[in-house]
Scaffold this motif. Structure first.
Motif, PDB file in Angstrom:
ATOM      1  N   VAL A  90       0.819  -1.217   0.000  1.00  0.00           N
ATOM      2  CA  VAL A  90       0.000   0.000   0.000  1.00  0.00           C
ATOM      3  C   VAL A  90       0.850   1.263   0.000  1.00  0.00           C
ATOM      4  O   VAL A  90       0.317   2.367  -0.156  1.00  0.00           O
ATOM      5  CB  VAL A  90      -0.973   0.025   1.206  1.00  0.00           C
ATOM      6  CG1 VAL A  90      -1.939  -1.139   1.150  1.00  0.00           C
ATOM      7  CG2 VAL A  90      -0.216   0.054   2.533  1.00  0.00           C
ATOM      8  N   PRO A 108      -1.954   5.078  -0.490  1.00  0.00           N
ATOM      9  CA  PRO A 108      -2.423   3.877   0.216  1.00  0.00           C
ATOM     10  C   PRO A 108      -3.911   3.616   0.000  1.00  0.00           C
ATOM     11  O   PRO A 108      -4.331   2.455  -0.107  1.00  0.00           O
ATOM     12  CB  PRO A 108      -2.115   4.198   1.681  1.00  0.00           C
ATOM     13  CG  PRO A 108      -0.917   5.091   1.620  1.00  0.00           C
ATOM     14  CD  PRO A 108      -1.139   5.943   0.398  1.00  0.00           C
ATOM     15  N   ASP A 109      -4.716   4.667  -0.088  1.00  0.00           N
ATOM     16  CA  ASP A 109      -6.154   4.499  -0.338  1.00  0.00           C
ATOM     17  C   ASP A 109      -6.400   3.824  -1.680  1.00  0.00           C
ATOM     18  O   ASP A 109      -7.267   2.939  -1.804  1.00  0.00           O
ATOM     19  CB  ASP A 109      -6.864   5.853  -0.305  1.00  0.00           C
ATOM     20  CG  ASP A 109      -6.852   6.483   1.076  1.00  0.00           C
ATOM     21  OD1 ASP A 109      -6.679   5.746   2.062  1.00  0.00           O
ATOM     22  OD2 ASP A 109      -7.006   7.709   1.163  1.00  0.00           O
ATOM     23  N   HIS A 111      -4.379   1.816  -3.386  1.00  0.00           N
ATOM     24  CA  HIS A 111      -3.969   0.402  -3.330  1.00  0.00           C
ATOM     25  C   HIS A 111      -4.993  -0.431  -2.556  1.00  0.00           C
ATOM     26  O   HIS A 111      -5.322  -1.557  -2.957  1.00  0.00           O
ATOM     27  CB  HIS A 111      -2.600   0.276  -2.658  1.00  0.00           C
ATOM     28  CG  HIS A 111      -1.466   0.794  -3.493  1.00  0.00           C
ATOM     29  ND1 HIS A 111      -1.101   0.227  -4.695  1.00  0.00           N
ATOM     30  CD2 HIS A 111      -0.601   1.828  -3.286  1.00  0.00           C
ATOM     31  CE1 HIS A 111      -0.063   0.878  -5.199  1.00  0.00           C
ATOM     32  NE2 HIS A 111       0.256   1.848  -4.364  1.00  0.00           N
ATOM     33  N   TYR A 112      -5.495   0.105  -1.454  1.00  0.00           N
ATOM     34  CA  TYR A 112      -6.475  -0.629  -0.656  1.00  0.00           C
ATOM     35  C   TYR A 112      -7.754  -0.872  -1.452  1.00  0.00           C
ATOM     36  O   TYR A 112      -8.333  -1.966  -1.408  1.00  0.00           O
ATOM     37  CB  TYR A 112      -6.770   0.136   0.635  1.00  0.00           C
ATOM     38  CG  TYR A 112      -7.873  -0.476   1.462  1.00  0.00           C
ATOM     39  CD1 TYR A 112      -7.739  -1.751   1.996  1.00  0.00           C
ATOM     40  CD2 TYR A 112      -9.054   0.217   1.700  1.00  0.00           C
ATOM     41  CE1 TYR A 112      -8.751  -2.322   2.753  1.00  0.00           C
ATOM     42  CE2 TYR A 112     -10.071  -0.345   2.448  1.00  0.00           C
ATOM     43  CZ  TYR A 112      -9.915  -1.618   2.969  1.00  0.00           C
ATOM     44  OH  TYR A 112     -10.929  -2.183   3.704  1.00  0.00           O
ATOM     45  N   GLN A 113      -8.195   0.117  -2.199  1.00  0.00           N
ATOM     46  CA  GLN A 113      -9.393  -0.062  -3.022  1.00  0.00           C
ATOM     47  C   GLN A 113      -9.174  -1.130  -4.092  1.00  0.00           C
ATOM     48  O   GLN A 113     -10.089  -1.907  -4.401  1.00  0.00           O
ATOM     49  CB  GLN A 113      -9.778   1.275  -3.680  1.00  0.00           C
ATOM     50  CG  GLN A 113     -10.272   2.334  -2.713  1.00  0.00           C
ATOM     51  CD  GLN A 113     -11.520   1.905  -1.969  1.00  0.00           C
ATOM     52  OE1 GLN A 113     -12.387   1.229  -2.504  1.00  0.00           O
ATOM     53  NE2 GLN A 113     -11.603   2.293  -0.699  1.00  0.00           N
ATOM     54  N   LYS A 116      -9.770  -4.548  -2.637  1.00  0.00           N
ATOM     55  CA  LYS A 116     -11.204  -4.861  -2.532  1.00  0.00           C
ATOM     56  C   LYS A 116     -11.796  -5.193  -3.898  1.00  0.00           C
ATOM     57  O   LYS A 116     -12.666  -6.074  -3.999  1.00  0.00           O
ATOM     58  CB  LYS A 116     -11.938  -3.674  -1.902  1.00  0.00           C
ATOM     59  CG  LYS A 116     -11.562  -3.416  -0.453  1.00  0.00           C
ATOM     60  CD  LYS A 116     -12.561  -2.525   0.254  1.00  0.00           C
ATOM     61  CE  LYS A 116     -12.612  -1.149  -0.369  1.00  0.00           C
ATOM     62  NZ  LYS A 116     -13.578  -0.260   0.310  1.00  0.00           N
ATOM     63  N   MET A 133      -0.451  -8.062   3.390  1.00  0.00           N
ATOM     64  CA  MET A 133      -0.274  -6.615   3.313  1.00  0.00           C
ATOM     65  C   MET A 133       0.893  -6.252   4.237  1.00  0.00           C
ATOM     66  O   MET A 133       0.693  -5.973   5.422  1.00  0.00           O
ATOM     67  CB  MET A 133      -1.570  -5.922   3.761  1.00  0.00           C
ATOM     68  CG  MET A 133      -1.631  -4.445   3.540  1.00  0.00           C
ATOM     69  SD  MET A 133      -3.213  -3.765   4.136  1.00  0.00           S
ATOM     70  CE  MET A 133      -4.383  -4.443   2.959  1.00  0.00           C
ATOM     71  N   TYR A 137      -2.467  -1.350   6.207  1.00  0.00           N
ATOM     72  CA  TYR A 137      -3.132  -0.124   5.766  1.00  0.00           C
ATOM     73  C   TYR A 137      -3.609   0.703   6.957  1.00  0.00           C
ATOM     74  O   TYR A 137      -4.294   0.193   7.835  1.00  0.00           O
ATOM     75  CB  TYR A 137      -4.303  -0.501   4.857  1.00  0.00           C
ATOM     76  CG  TYR A 137      -5.189   0.653   4.434  1.00  0.00           C
ATOM     77  CD1 TYR A 137      -4.728   1.633   3.568  1.00  0.00           C
ATOM     78  CD2 TYR A 137      -6.498   0.750   4.903  1.00  0.00           C
ATOM     79  CE1 TYR A 137      -5.546   2.679   3.186  1.00  0.00           C
ATOM     80  CE2 TYR A 137      -7.321   1.785   4.519  1.00  0.00           C
ATOM     81  CZ  TYR A 137      -6.836   2.757   3.656  1.00  0.00           C
ATOM     82  OH  TYR A 137      -7.650   3.804   3.277  1.00  0.00           O
ATOM     83  N   SER A 152      -7.642   1.900  10.590  1.00  0.00           N
ATOM     84  CA  SER A 152      -7.124   0.547  10.443  1.00  0.00           C
ATOM     85  C   SER A 152      -8.157  -0.491  10.875  1.00  0.00           C
ATOM     86  O   SER A 152      -8.372  -1.497  10.186  1.00  0.00           O
ATOM     87  CB  SER A 152      -5.845   0.393  11.261  1.00  0.00           C
ATOM     88  OG  SER A 152      -5.230  -0.842  10.989  1.00  0.00           O
ATOM     89  N   ALA A 155     -10.867  -0.828   8.256  1.00  0.00           N
ATOM     90  CA  ALA A 155     -10.413  -1.546   7.063  1.00  0.00           C
ATOM     91  C   ALA A 155     -10.384  -3.053   7.310  1.00  0.00           C
ATOM     92  O   ALA A 155     -10.790  -3.848   6.450  1.00  0.00           O
ATOM     93  CB  ALA A 155      -9.034  -1.046   6.650  1.00  0.00           C
TER      94      ALA A 155
END
Length: 393
Positions: A90, A108-109, A111-113, A116, A133, A137, A152, A155
């Motif tokens: 991330v 980071p947002d 990559h996190y999306q 999902k 990970m 995140y 965190s 998430a």
């Protein structure tokens, strides 16, 4: 650990590695080890399982974006019945995408999306999903102080709700964040063994005894890391605690007024400062400077994540001035290629360790040895002492 795993249980499902683009380099190495071990396995009942031995376990995925910046996840082959391991970094800011003609670096947002999106693209057909990970995140926002979000924890709950069975990370800023998902698998590994091995491989004159070496925690939050390493190596430790100005907020945090030292004398000793991350580097370099004023010998800065958010030039200057001797970090997050060229930079490759984790989980075997590396650390220290003729104290 041996070069060939000796796992006996039948796999939980057909193994599939899904590296997002942010993790391509390390995932290729993980894939290499998995293919090598399974090709060289002497257990015939495992090798006879269809799909157990393959040239590669990587499943191709994509996260294409529209011109507006919106995106989607695509899986390019079937994952029905697979035991999937999704790898994501991330913090890989080197990747970019176009939005309305402008180039954006991935946050980071973003990559996190994408994680999902890939989970959603499986459509619930995978047998089990594990998210690897390395940098958890939003892990630095792990507790609430006033009217703040708990990013965190939210998430982790979101991933659990999407069907993720296990979440694996490294050196979580505060592992207690797992309390947000008490019925979901959560493991936080530490690269302590890789640190010791990396230092001993690159320096042939380290004396690991209380007269020549000390472990230092740069703040109260890193104390347990320092205590563990000092105990395993049978050396002493010291710590600093931060005095902060709670009347001000700079860059989202209260500025540090001073570092106060607690512990034995470091005079004439090599010192290993161990922490979870180097962000800007200001804090760890301040600690190194304080230790130098106390006549410490060589100073090693060990951190799982070398972020260098303000660039690495401050470490260049500290090295030239003799304040630090080595910076030891891992390839768990993105590293600029020019950083690896520094004379003082020691990079610990974590791909083999991740491959062991994946292989062990896929076979549903115990993780105890992976979680507790003290035997491996002591073994590599003994080998080092024997090679160099050092007598253990």
């Amino acid at each position: 650990m041996s070069d060939v795993n000796t796992l006996k249980n039948a796999p939980e499902g057909k193994l599939g590695l899904i590296p997002l683009k942010s993790c391509n380099d390390i995932a290729r190495k993980v894939d290499y080890y998995l293919a090598k071990w399974r090709r060289e396995s002497e257990d015939e009942h495992l090798k006879n399982i269809p799909g157990y031995e393959r040239d590669s376990y990587i499943i191709d995925v994509r996260n294409p974006r529209f011109g507006s910046g919106e995106a989607k996840g695509e899986i390019m082959s079937t994952v029905r019945g697979y035991d999937l391991y999704i790898l994501v970094d991330v913090l890989n800011y080197s990747l970019t995408y176009s939005i309305c003609g402008h180039e954006n670096h991935m946050s980071p947002d973003d990559h996190y999306q994408d994680v999902k999106r890939i989970i959603a693209a499986t459509g619930g057909r995978a047998k089990r999903i594990t998210v690897i990970m390395p940098f958890l995140y939003e892990s630095r926002q792990h507790k609430r102080a006033g009217r703040e979000s708990l990013d965190s924890a939210m998430a982790l709950q979101e991933l659990e709700a999407m069907g993720v069975t296990n979440i694996l990370t490294f050196d979580a800023h505060d592992p207690r964040v797992q309390n947000a998902i008490p019925t979901c698998g959560f493991e936080s590994f530490r690269p302590t063994y890789q640190f010791v091995k990396g230092v001993l491989k690159n320096c042939d004159d380290i004396r690991i005894d209380p007269e020549h070496l000390m472990i230092i925690s740069p703040d109260e939050g890193a104390t347990d890391r320092a205590v563990f390493l000092a105990n395993v190596l049978s050396v002493n430790m010291g710590m600093f605690y931060k005095r902060r100005d709670y009347t001000k907020v700079v860059d989202g945090k209260n500025p540090i007024v001073a570092h106060e030292y607690l512990g034995d004398s470091v005079e004439g000793k090599d010192v290993w400062i161990i922490d979870d991350m180097i962000s800007s580097g200001d804090s760890i370099l301040d600690v190194a400077g304080q230790l130098k004023k106390r006549n410490a010998n060589r100073i090693f800065c060990l951190a799982t994540f070398g972020l260098f958010t303000n660039g690495i030039e401050v470490f260049d200057r500290a090295y030239e001035e003799g304040i630090i001797y080595r910076v030891v970090t891992t390839n768990l997050t993105y590293q600029r290629p020019e950083y690896l060229e520094r004379e003082y930079f020691i990079n610990c490759d974590m791909s083999k360790f991740i491959a062991h984790i994946v292989d062990t989980l896929n076979h549903d075997e115990t993780m105890s040895e992976l979680m507790a590396p003290q035997d491996r650390i002591q073994r590599v220290v003994r080998q080092y002492n024997e090679k160099h003729g050092y007598v253990e104290v």
